[in-house]
Design an enzyme around this catalytic site. Sequence first.
Site, mmCIF file in Angstrom:
data_model
loop_
_atom_site.group_PDB
_atom_site.id
_atom_site.type_symbol
_atom_site.label_atom_id
_atom_site.label_comp_id
_atom_site.label_asym_id
_atom_site.label_seq_id
_atom_site.Cartn_x
_atom_site.Cartn_y
_atom_site.Cartn_z
ATOM 1 N N ASP A 104 30.237 67.103 50.129
ATOM 2 C CA ASP A 104 30.791 65.766 50.398
ATOM 3 C C ASP A 104 29.842 64.724 49.781
ATOM 4 O O ASP A 104 28.750 65.058 49.304
ATOM 5 C CB ASP A 104 30.870 65.622 51.926
ATOM 6 C CG ASP A 104 31.565 64.361 52.384
ATOM 7 O OD1 ASP A 104 32.314 63.765 51.590
ATOM 8 O OD2 ASP A 104 31.360 63.979 53.557
ATOM 9 N N GLU A 123 29.641 61.451 45.047
ATOM 10 C CA GLU A 123 30.019 60.543 43.937
ATOM 11 C C GLU A 123 28.820 60.135 43.090
ATOM 12 O O GLU A 123 29.032 59.910 41.894
ATOM 13 C CB GLU A 123 30.721 59.309 44.517
ATOM 14 C CG GLU A 123 32.062 59.623 45.161
ATOM 15 C CD GLU A 123 31.974 60.400 46.482
ATOM 16 O OE1 GLU A 123 30.910 60.333 47.136
ATOM 17 O OE2 GLU A 123 32.935 61.084 46.830
ATOM 18 N N ASP A 182 38.891 59.860 52.636
ATOM 19 C CA ASP A 182 39.077 59.259 53.965
ATOM 20 C C ASP A 182 40.345 58.424 54.039
ATOM 21 O O ASP A 182 40.347 57.233 53.731
ATOM 22 C CB ASP A 182 37.858 58.402 54.303
ATOM 23 C CG ASP A 182 36.590 59.246 54.354
ATOM 24 O OD1 ASP A 182 36.696 60.489 54.373
ATOM 25 O OD2 ASP A 182 35.495 58.654 54.359
HETATM 26 C C1 NOJ Z 1 32.769 61.418 54.495
HETATM 27 C C2 NOJ Z 1 33.883 62.406 54.320
HETATM 28 O O1 NOJ Z 1 34.896 61.870 53.522
HETATM 29 C C3 NOJ Z 1 34.397 62.822 55.674
HETATM 30 O O2 NOJ Z 1 35.433 63.752 55.503
HETATM 31 C C4 NOJ Z 1 33.263 63.402 56.506
HETATM 32 O O3 NOJ Z 1 33.748 63.740 57.773
HETATM 33 C C5 NOJ Z 1 32.147 62.386 56.629
HETATM 34 N N1 NOJ Z 1 31.712 61.979 55.322
HETATM 35 C C6 NOJ Z 1 30.954 62.911 57.420
HETATM 36 O O4 NOJ Z 1 30.400 63.987 56.796
#
Ligand code: NOJ
Length: 950
Positions: free
Chosen positions: A538, A541, A614
Amino acid sequence: MIIKSPFRTRVNGLFCAAISAVLLSQVAQAVKRDEFKTTEEIAFYRRHQAFAETVLQAEPASQENSSEIPHGASPYTVVGGSVHLDGHTLIATVQHASAKVPLRVEVIFLKNGTVRVRAQEENPLLPRYDDTQKHVLREEGNNLEYASANDLDHHYRIVNGVKVHTVRYTNDHSAFSVRITEDPWSLTYLQNDKPIIELNSKGFFHLEHLRPRPDPEAIGDDISGEWKETFLLFTDNKARGPESFGMDINFIGFEHVYGIPEHATSLSLKTTNKVNGGYDTPYRLWNLGVFEHELDDPIPLYGSIPFMAAHNADATVGVFWLNAAETLVDIAREKRSGVDDDLSVVNTHWVSEAGVMDVFLMPGPSVADLYRQYMSLIEPTPLPREFALGYHTCRWSYLDQEDVLTVSEKMHEHDIPYDVIWLDIDYTDGMRYFTWDYSKFPDPVAMQKQLAHDGHKLVTIIDPHVKRDSSYRVWKEGNENGYFIKNNTNTRNYDGWCWPRESNWVDYLNPEASKWYGEQYHFDKYPDTTADLFIWNDMNEPITLRMPESTAEKDVKHYGGWEHRHVHNLYGMLNHKSTFEGMLTRESPRKRPFILSRSYFAGSQRYGAIWTGDNTADWGYMRAATPMVLSNNIAGMHFSGADVGGFFGDPKPELLTRWYQLGIWHPFFRAHSHRYTKRREPWLFGEPYLSIMRKAVYERYRMIPYWYTLFREASLTGIPIVRPMWMEFPKDSDLFAEENTFMVGSSIMVAPALDSDLTKPIDVTFPSQENWYNMYTHASYLAPIKRRFVVDLAQTLVYVRGGSIIPTRERQRRSSAFMKQDPFTLYVYVSRNGTASGKLYIDDGESYDYEKGAFIEREFVYAEDKLISRPSPLTVESPEYRTFSDKMSKVRIERIVMVGLITQPTVATIRESDVEREISLDYGNCRTGSDCVVCNPAMCIGNDWEITFN
Ligand code: NOJ
């Protein structure tokens, strides 16, 4: 850990708001626009816009009489006598009328009809970054199949005083030509003498040549942003100065273009010139974690794939702009007056901040041709682990070992199959990845063993930021070996901030660092992990909170001295790749890794899945999920899906239920939610929601054989797994912008219920001249026809195209692991003319033995009252094949359902391995009364057989 920001101005909001917002927000509000650049704040884009304005205002050259010479007033012309063919490359020297810096423009001909155009200074002052190709292209771009020089015919004519070159290419597979004008320089790709793609016909081709740095006084405030550029508190010191380039790429005869993910926008891309509801800003490709992103907005999201497809009733063509620096794309539509009719044109303008101009033009003309061309460059998605096609349950975070095992138990108790349970950041020891918080997870191995025993896998998150902590082994080793990205003077580590606060980032551009990082996944480095644990990358980017746009500054330094600006969009992919390689080498014999990444680029499909990031528990975000997943598929990133239920906020039970019904039809199917949302495992909603969600999940499992077969097809052809309607019905212009209804493979059409008002009717267009069957009732619709349906919460609209044979596995199990020896059911949906065909691919779902033939791939064909099963032409009688088919020798076909037969046969004669037997047919236990069911025909799935219906 939480930093409160009582006030937030634009500037100081950046320091405080980013992290406080991420940590504190419970409900999605709106994106904090002032933390992201507007296009006016992107200097190189501004300069190219100004250049384009000048071109548009300049007097066009007077060539009214010729459609071959562009009318745009581009100042770039070919230096007389420079054009020559060298093998498969046409080379020209091009220069700007006043700058007079010679540019080498290469037009490279590939065997399959693709044309590659590359441009940079003939003698650049400094080398330009040109390794994107190495990271993205198949075999690092070293083995592209070029056209043979003998198949190229180059000649020129003088038209209205302008030299016009034509290179005609003819071989057994293709025939096309490329026309290049000298004054101004332009290029047209013609198919059957019809222009399909034009470069620089608007005159926007412009390359800012590298130049010596002026005196500091001369730079001054530098409002042009060539040598420095300030955004909020951050100054980007551009040591190399301006090096951007741009060009117009125009699709002639087209109205619709698609692709260039990732944006939360429509499938058929809107214009960016405010006309007819278009946006007023370009599509930006710059991987960012835009917190609480909005819908219908070209703001850049987590991944970038600079691939655009254009489609009309005659052809599907594509453009791949191979560049990983910041890129902006403007889109406009135009009607050109043609001889008989007005010609639709989509004009696009691409601008990148740095690198070498490198663009591939792919002529299609069929969808299959286009993907053959595109995949010859980037490689298709490899076969995933089979379990990855199951249901994934995730949350930020499942709190501890007990929580994980309880959720797992509850899934069993409520008869909900699932394959994978996920751990978000809180399982670690203070966000030190590759560690565990043993107070919450006292025995991770026992937990994994318990899960594995029940047929489940575990995924843990590993983010790329490394906590700056001298007692943390990973940081210590990374630091001692110099494996982190460096600051802008290349003198020390680039220090940033993320979940663990002060952090550094591994520089995956450094091959040694990438290898070292991959090795952290090995069992001896990542303690308490087993072969049933997989990975989620995660924030790659990368997110560097408190920095401009929450990512690394453009002037920080990577291996080889390159700036982050040159490679930003590659970072997530290289992190994904390093993980992939580490996971691949953690066990022997190798097994297919499964890794989910948030950030991606062209090429990421080789390393695993991605998700759309998200989103929010809101009907609009659910509606946006399909066009986003389709855009990814169009761009070659097949294995993608959206957080089911929405990440932020609490979905109402109706929304969550509908989202499960939709999510099962996206390639990656995972429920996930933010830490401040309420728990939302299906049983928490009671009836009828629980039963409906369970039914949806079953449906996913029933269809795994179909999904896996689609992944197999994608791994060979690169053709999308989920497809926009136009891909399957390319002549039907009413479907070119359809983005709610979509195809799963070529057989299944899903028309999801996307509205909070459950009484709102859903309009379904049944295309082509075929019969369509409701997958569940088997009611049939003779296309072309439109129908309107009102569906209650338990119903979904899923249709099978007549002429399809769909393999399923219908036993209800805890997970895909327990289905491996299950029997199959074949559904034969008979076409209008009484035929059908389909495929099934199976292998062990985890190893690479399929590369040596360890798979069963069957083709099913029904015609003239006879259904046959035969091996696909790719079947090889290798020892590995025999071992695998022996393992599958007990796997039978337990049912064949013939849907839409016109006659009612009473007996089926089965011939298998030269033995013949008869079976009487059952009409009693069928769905519409007209289906004919062959109960327990019991043929072995790997055998050749035929059934005659009498
Ligand atoms: C951002 C991610 O997009 C999300 O899916 C994740 O739960 C959080 N970071 C925490 O790790």
